[in-house]
Write an enzyme that holds these catalytic residues in place. Structure first.
Site, short mmCIF file in Angstrom:
data_model
loop_
_atom_site.label_atom_id
_atom_site.label_comp_id
_atom_site.label_asym_id
_atom_site.label_seq_id
_atom_site.Cartn_x
_atom_site.Cartn_y
_atom_site.Cartn_z
N GLU A 44 0.94 -0.93 -0.20
CA GLU A 44 0.03 -0.09 0.10
C GLU A 44 0.80 1.21 0.08
O GLU A 44 2.03 1.44 0.67
CB GLU A 44 -0.85 -0.04 1.28
CG GLU A 44 -1.58 1.08 1.59
CD GLU A 44 -2.59 1.30 2.89
OE1 GLU A 44 -3.44 1.67 2.97
OE2 GLU A 44 -1.71 0.52 3.70
N LYS A 110 -9.62 0.63 -1.49
CA LYS A 110 -9.71 0.12 -0.24
C LYS A 110 -11.08 0.41 0.48
O LYS A 110 -11.55 1.74 0.46
CB LYS A 110 -8.54 0.89 0.68
CG LYS A 110 -8.39 0.34 1.99
CD LYS A 110 -7.29 0.99 2.77
CE LYS A 110 -6.88 0.62 4.39
NZ LYS A 110 -5.85 1.59 4.66
N CYS A 146 -4.48 -3.33 3.79
CA CYS A 146 -4.05 -2.94 4.95
C CYS A 146 -5.20 -3.33 6.18
O CYS A 146 -5.45 -4.40 6.54
CB CYS A 146 -3.56 -1.67 5.08
SG CYS A 146 -2.55 -1.16 6.63
#
Length: 266
Positions: A44, A110, A146
């Protein structure tokens, strides 16, 4: 469909300058291709590290930075996954994974934003909503980023969509117990979804300051039974693993958690 994919996790420390980070992508992609990998995964925020004005650096998916990554992938005949930032409404950005390679051009935004441990990603980042699964080298690959790794339902959905492997680029925040949590969560999500999980974090920076999540390293690959197949330490490096996806069907036959789970109303 293939039952084997070779994956390289490129654990780098991205900096403040997108052009310099492209050089890291180029170097590690060439190394992954030389190792015979089908897929190389970067963390990321590969485009530009957290801890600064990321809105200033955001570019569209057809912009110069993304097109440079496409060129690197094409030149090396390998699929590249790299975290970047794309423009969004209300002066925000989207935390995006670019997925590009032979016959592939996709992206994942995300879904779960990191509003935790004193950091508020949602102040500057707009959330995505759509899970993504694509076929790479004959293997169905899902994507998460993440903080997404803390949410089992996303990984179960990716399993429902046919994912055999889920890659998780990250820039994991440091702190007491955070490395143990990172490893535990990767193993747990592999078990939840009965997929392989390949989680690639930013390496731990030498001079981390503030509360921005900059990475702790310890990129890891786990089997559908939660077994760690390989893991790096905190420093920059590359982990290359052959993933044999026939194990997914075997595990889902003997431990059909996706089939057996019950769904509850919110």
């Amino acid at each position: 469909m293939s039952d084997t994919i070779r994956v390289s996790l490129a654990q780098i420390t991205s900096g403040e300058h997108p052009a310099e980070n492209l050089e890291l992508i180029d170097t590690h992609t060439r190394a992954a291709a030389h190792a015979g990998s089908d897929l190389v995964v970067f963390p990321e925020a590969t485009m530009r590290c957290f801890g600064g004005p990321i809105r200033t650096f955001a570019q569209p998916l057809d912009g110069e930075w993304a097109n440079s990554v496409r060129g690197i992938a094409s030149d090396n005949g390998i699929t590249v996954v790299a975290g970047m930032f794309t423009p969004a409404a209300e002066d925000k950005v989207t935390n995006t994974l670019l997925v590009t390679g032979p016959g592939i051009d996709a992206s994942y935004d995300k879904i779960h934003l990191f509003d935790a441990f004193g950091f508020a990603e949602s102040d500057t980042v707009a959330s995505g909503s759509d899970p993504l699964v694509v076929e790479i080298a004959g293997v169905r690959v899902g994507f998460a980023t993440c903080y997404d790794i803390r949410f089992p339902a996303l990984f179960q959905k990716l399993g429902d969509l046919g994912a055999e492997l889920v890659v998780v680029p990250a820039s994991w925040g440091s702190g007491d117990g955070k490395i143990d949590q990172w490893t535990l969560l990767a193993r747990a999500r592999a078990l939840d979804s009965t997929t392989f999980v390949a989680a690639c974090d930013q390496a731990e920076p030498a001079d981390a300051t503030g509360n921005a999540p900059l990475g702790v390293g310890h990129s890891v690959v786990c089997s559908p039974t939660g077994v760690i197949l390989g893991q790096l330490d905190a420093t920059p490096g590359m982990l290359t693993i052959d993933i044999h996806t026939e194990l997914v069907d075997a595990v889902r036959t003997t431990l059909p958690v996706l089939k057996n789970r019950r769904h509850f109303d919110a």
